[in-house]
Design a protein around this motif. Structure first.
Motif, short mmCIF file in Angstrom:
data_model
loop_
_atom_site.label_atom_id
_atom_site.label_comp_id
_atom_site.label_asym_id
_atom_site.label_seq_id
_atom_site.Cartn_x
_atom_site.Cartn_y
_atom_site.Cartn_z
N LEU A 189 0.83 -1.20 0.00
CA LEU A 189 0.00 0.00 0.00
C LEU A 189 0.87 1.26 0.00
O LEU A 189 0.58 2.22 -0.72
N ALA A 190 1.93 1.25 0.79
CA ALA A 190 2.83 2.40 0.84
C ALA A 190 3.48 2.64 -0.53
O ALA A 190 3.63 3.79 -0.95
N LEU A 191 3.85 1.57 -1.21
CA LEU A 191 4.44 1.72 -2.55
C LEU A 191 3.43 2.30 -3.53
O LEU A 191 3.77 3.16 -4.35
N TRP A 192 2.19 1.84 -3.46
CA TRP A 192 1.16 2.38 -4.35
C TRP A 192 0.89 3.86 -4.07
O TRP A 192 0.73 4.65 -5.00
N ILE A 193 0.85 4.22 -2.80
CA ILE A 193 0.63 5.63 -2.45
C ILE A 193 1.79 6.49 -2.94
O ILE A 193 1.58 7.54 -3.56
N ALA A 194 3.02 6.06 -2.68
CA ALA A 194 4.19 6.82 -3.13
C ALA A 194 4.22 6.93 -4.65
O ALA A 194 4.48 8.01 -5.20
N ALA A 195 3.94 5.83 -5.33
CA ALA A 195 3.95 5.85 -6.79
C ALA A 195 2.84 6.75 -7.32
O ALA A 195 3.05 7.49 -8.29
N GLY A 196 1.68 6.72 -6.69
CA GLY A 196 0.58 7.58 -7.11
C GLY A 196 0.90 9.06 -6.94
O GLY A 196 0.63 9.87 -7.82
N LEU A 197 1.49 9.39 -5.79
CA LEU A 197 1.86 10.79 -5.54
C LEU A 197 2.93 11.26 -6.53
O LEU A 197 2.83 12.36 -7.10
N LEU A 198 3.94 10.42 -6.73
CA LEU A 198 5.01 10.80 -7.66
C LEU A 198 4.49 10.87 -9.09
O LEU A 198 4.89 11.75 -9.86
N ALA A 199 3.59 9.97 -9.45
CA ALA A 199 2.99 10.01 -10.80
C ALA A 199 2.18 11.30 -10.98
O ALA A 199 2.20 11.89 -12.06
N ALA A 200 1.49 11.73 -9.94
CA ALA A 200 0.73 12.98 -10.03
C ALA A 200 1.67 14.17 -10.23
O ALA A 200 1.39 15.06 -11.05
N VAL A 201 2.78 14.17 -9.52
CA VAL A 201 3.79 15.23 -9.69
C VAL A 201 4.31 15.21 -11.12
O VAL A 201 4.43 16.26 -11.78
N ALA A 202 4.63 14.02 -11.63
CA ALA A 202 5.15 13.89 -12.99
C ALA A 202 4.11 14.32 -14.02
O ALA A 202 4.45 14.97 -15.02
N LEU A 203 2.86 13.99 -13.79
CA LEU A 203 1.79 14.35 -14.71
C LEU A 203 1.60 15.86 -14.79
O LEU A 203 1.51 16.43 -15.88
N VAL A 204 1.57 16.50 -13.64
CA VAL A 204 1.40 17.96 -13.61
C VAL A 204 2.63 18.65 -14.23
O VAL A 204 2.49 19.53 -15.08
N GLY A 205 3.82 18.24 -13.79
CA GLY A 205 5.04 18.85 -14.33
C GLY A 205 5.20 18.60 -15.82
O GLY A 205 5.58 19.50 -16.57
N GLY A 206 4.91 17.38 -16.24
CA GLY A 206 5.03 17.05 -17.65
C GLY A 206 4.03 17.80 -18.51
O GLY A 206 4.37 18.30 -19.59
N SER A 207 2.81 17.92 -18.03
CA SER A 207 1.78 18.66 -18.78
C SER A 207 2.17 20.13 -18.90
O SER A 207 2.03 20.73 -19.97
N THR A 208 2.67 20.67 -17.81
CA THR A 208 3.07 22.07 -17.82
C THR A 208 4.21 22.30 -18.81
O THR A 208 4.14 23.21 -19.65
N LYS A 209 5.23 21.49 -18.73
CA LYS A 209 6.39 21.68 -19.62
C LYS A 209 6.04 21.39 -21.08
O LYS A 209 6.61 22.00 -21.98
#
Length: 122
Positions: free
Chosen positions: A3-23
């Motif tokens: 569960l901790a891995l899924w939460i961490a991966a989800g949070l990091l994926a959200a960061v990557a999605l926002v940053g990637g979309s912006t760039k």
């Protein structure tokens, strides 16, 4: 742990999605005008968009392989690549005298390291 891995991966994926979309989709001049985006003044638009596409791919790579159970080792590979990206971001922000952004990148790097090692162990 799973569960901790899924939460961490989800949070990091959200960061990557926002940053990637912006760039990828926000014009360079608008990025350069924002705090933390000053580095975009010194690089080409193609480089910025390439980083954006890589971040979008990272968002997918942090979630989809494990969720679809197709080559789940790719989550660790993606997280390791994110670590390299964060090292570059830390160097860039340190050169611009932005210690708070360096610390943000350290946190993202720590999440990626947790994901990379955690997925290898499972």
């Amino acid at each position: 742990m799973d569960l901790a891995l899924w939460i961490a991966a989800g949070l990091l994926a959200a960061v990557a999605l926002v940053g990637g979309s912006t760039k990828t989709f926000v014009p360079r001049a608008r990025l350069a005008a924002q705090h933390g985006g000053e580095w975009t003044q010194n690089v080409g638009a193609g480089f910025i968009k390439s980083l954006g596409v890589l971040e979008l791919l990272a968002a997918a790579g942090l979630i989809l392989p494990a969720a679809l159970d197709i080559a789940p080792f790719m989550v660790s590979v993606t997280a390791a690549c994110w670590i390299l990206l964060m090292i570059g971001a830390m160097v860039t922000h340190a050169r611009l005298g932005q210690p708070k952004l360096v610390m943000v990148n350290v946190v993202y790097l720590a999440f990626a390291a947790f994901i990379a090692v955690g997925h290898l162990a499972t």
